[in-house]
Design an enzyme around this catalytic site. Structure first.
Site, PDB file in Angstrom:
ATOM      1  N   ASP A   1       0.538  -1.707  13.617  1.00  0.00           N
ATOM      2  CA  ASP A   1       1.438  -2.722  14.139  1.00  0.00           C
ATOM      3  C   ASP A   1       1.724  -2.343  15.585  1.00  0.00           C
ATOM      4  OD1 ASP A   1       3.351  -0.722  14.044  1.00  0.00           O
ATOM      5  OD2 ASP A   1       4.764  -1.814  12.781  1.00  0.00           O
TER       6      ASP A   1
ATOM      7  N   HIS B   1      -7.207  14.298  -4.225  1.00  0.00           N
ATOM      8  CA  HIS B   1      -6.571  14.055  -5.521  1.00  0.00           C
ATOM      9  C   HIS B   1      -6.467  12.569  -5.865  1.00  0.00           C
ATOM     10  CE1 HIS B   1      -4.366  18.168  -6.115  1.00  0.00           C
ATOM     11  NE2 HIS B   1      -5.601  18.320  -5.669  1.00  0.00           N
TER      12      HIS B   1
ATOM     13  N   THR C   1       6.456   4.238  10.648  1.00  0.00           N
ATOM     14  CA  THR C   1       6.611   5.324   9.673  1.00  0.00           C
ATOM     15  C   THR C   1       5.397   5.508   8.772  1.00  0.00           C
ATOM     16  OG1 THR C   1       7.537   3.775   8.086  1.00  0.00           O
ATOM     17  CG2 THR C   1       9.109   4.938   9.535  1.00  0.00           C
TER      18      THR C   1
ATOM     19  N   HIS D   1      -9.537  14.390 -11.299  1.00  0.00           N
ATOM     20  CA  HIS D   1      -8.382  13.490 -11.203  1.00  0.00           C
ATOM     21  C   HIS D   1      -8.719  12.050 -11.606  1.00  0.00           C
ATOM     22  CE1 HIS D   1      -5.658  16.377  -9.326  1.00  0.00           C
ATOM     23  NE2 HIS D   1      -6.678  16.786  -8.604  1.00  0.00           N
TER      24      HIS D   1
ATOM     25  N   CYS E   1       1.753   2.399  11.365  1.00  0.00           N
ATOM     26  CA  CYS E   1       2.930   1.655  11.811  1.00  0.00           C
ATOM     27  C   CYS E   1       3.954   2.695  12.269  1.00  0.00           C
ATOM     28  CB  CYS E   1       3.456   0.709  10.731  1.00  0.00           C
ATOM     29  SG  CYS E   1       4.020   1.479   9.204  1.00  0.00           S
TER      30      CYS E   1
HETATM   31  C1  RB5 Z   1       8.570  -2.252  12.603  1.00  0.00           C
HETATM   32  O1  RB5 Z   1       8.179  -3.365  11.896  1.00  0.00           O
HETATM   33  C2  RB5 Z   1       8.633  -1.023  11.680  1.00  0.00           C
HETATM   34  O2  RB5 Z   1       9.434  -1.331  10.582  1.00  0.00           O
HETATM   35  C3  RB5 Z   1       7.235  -0.579  11.234  1.00  0.00           C
HETATM   36  O3  RB5 Z   1       6.544  -0.080  12.341  1.00  0.00           O
HETATM   37  C4  RB5 Z   1       7.180   0.477  10.170  1.00  0.00           C
HETATM   38  O4  RB5 Z   1       7.919   1.587  10.525  1.00  0.00           O
HETATM   39  C5  RB5 Z   1       7.491  -0.021   8.806  1.00  0.00           C
HETATM   40  O5  RB5 Z   1       7.343   0.684   7.811  1.00  0.00           O
END
Ligand code: RB5
Length: 154
Positions: free
Chosen positions: A8, A98, A67, A132, A65
């Site tokens: 993203d 795994h 996280t 596994h 993205c």
């Molecule tokens: C932005 O949409 C942010 O929420 C995304 O980059 C990510 O961290 C979501 O899991």
């Protein structure tokens, strides 16, 4: 290896670094976007990259993205796709060894680009440990299970 990659807006810079690294290493990489840092929805791009895996046009997908969480949730909604959310080289390696993950999700707010490259390298190099397989078969069965299919009492 044939690799699809997507992010993203938060993951564009990591994607660019990974693309450059993976292509230099000889992989055939399909960039599923985005190509700018304008705000987008990660589910759209997880879908684009994982669709290539579902269609047999890519062997693995790499998803970035902020996280890695949103990308991994979206990818794991797609039939037959197993996506591992990794935070370091060890979890990236285990996602392949795994969980036989088709996709690796990582967070650009969690790891720097150098670590992301090391994680993806580990993910791609690690062979699946076939002991596994039984667990993976049970995960696959969940895709077609109804509400009464649970065989374990809690
Ligand atoms: C932005 O949409 C942010 O929420 C995304 O980059 C990510 O961290 C979501 O899991």
């Amino acid at each position: 290896m044939r690799i699809s990659i997507a992010s993203d807006h938060n993951g564009v810079d990591h994607k660019r670094a990974l693309l450059e690294h993976l292509r230099a290493a000889g992989h055939a990489v399909t960039d599923c976007g985005p190509h700018t840092t304008a705000s987008v929805d990660y589910a759209d791009f997880a879908q684009a990259a994982c669709r290539l895996v579902q269609d047999g046009a890519a062997d693995r997908a790499v998803l970035i993205c902020g996280t890695g969480i949103g990308m991994s949730i979206a990818a794991n909604k797609m039939r037959s796709i197993r996506c591992g959310l990794a935070h370091d080289v060890a979890t990236a390696r285990l996602a392949a060894g795994h969980n036989h993950a088709h996709a690796l999700a990582l967070g650009a707010r969690v790891v720097d680009a150098t670590t992301a490259i090391a994680m993806v390298d580990a993910f791609l190099a690690e062979p699946f440990e076939t002991r596994h397989q039984r667990r993976l078969d049970k995960i696959t069965a969940l895709e077609s299970s109804g509400p009464t299919a649970c065989s374990t009492t809690c």
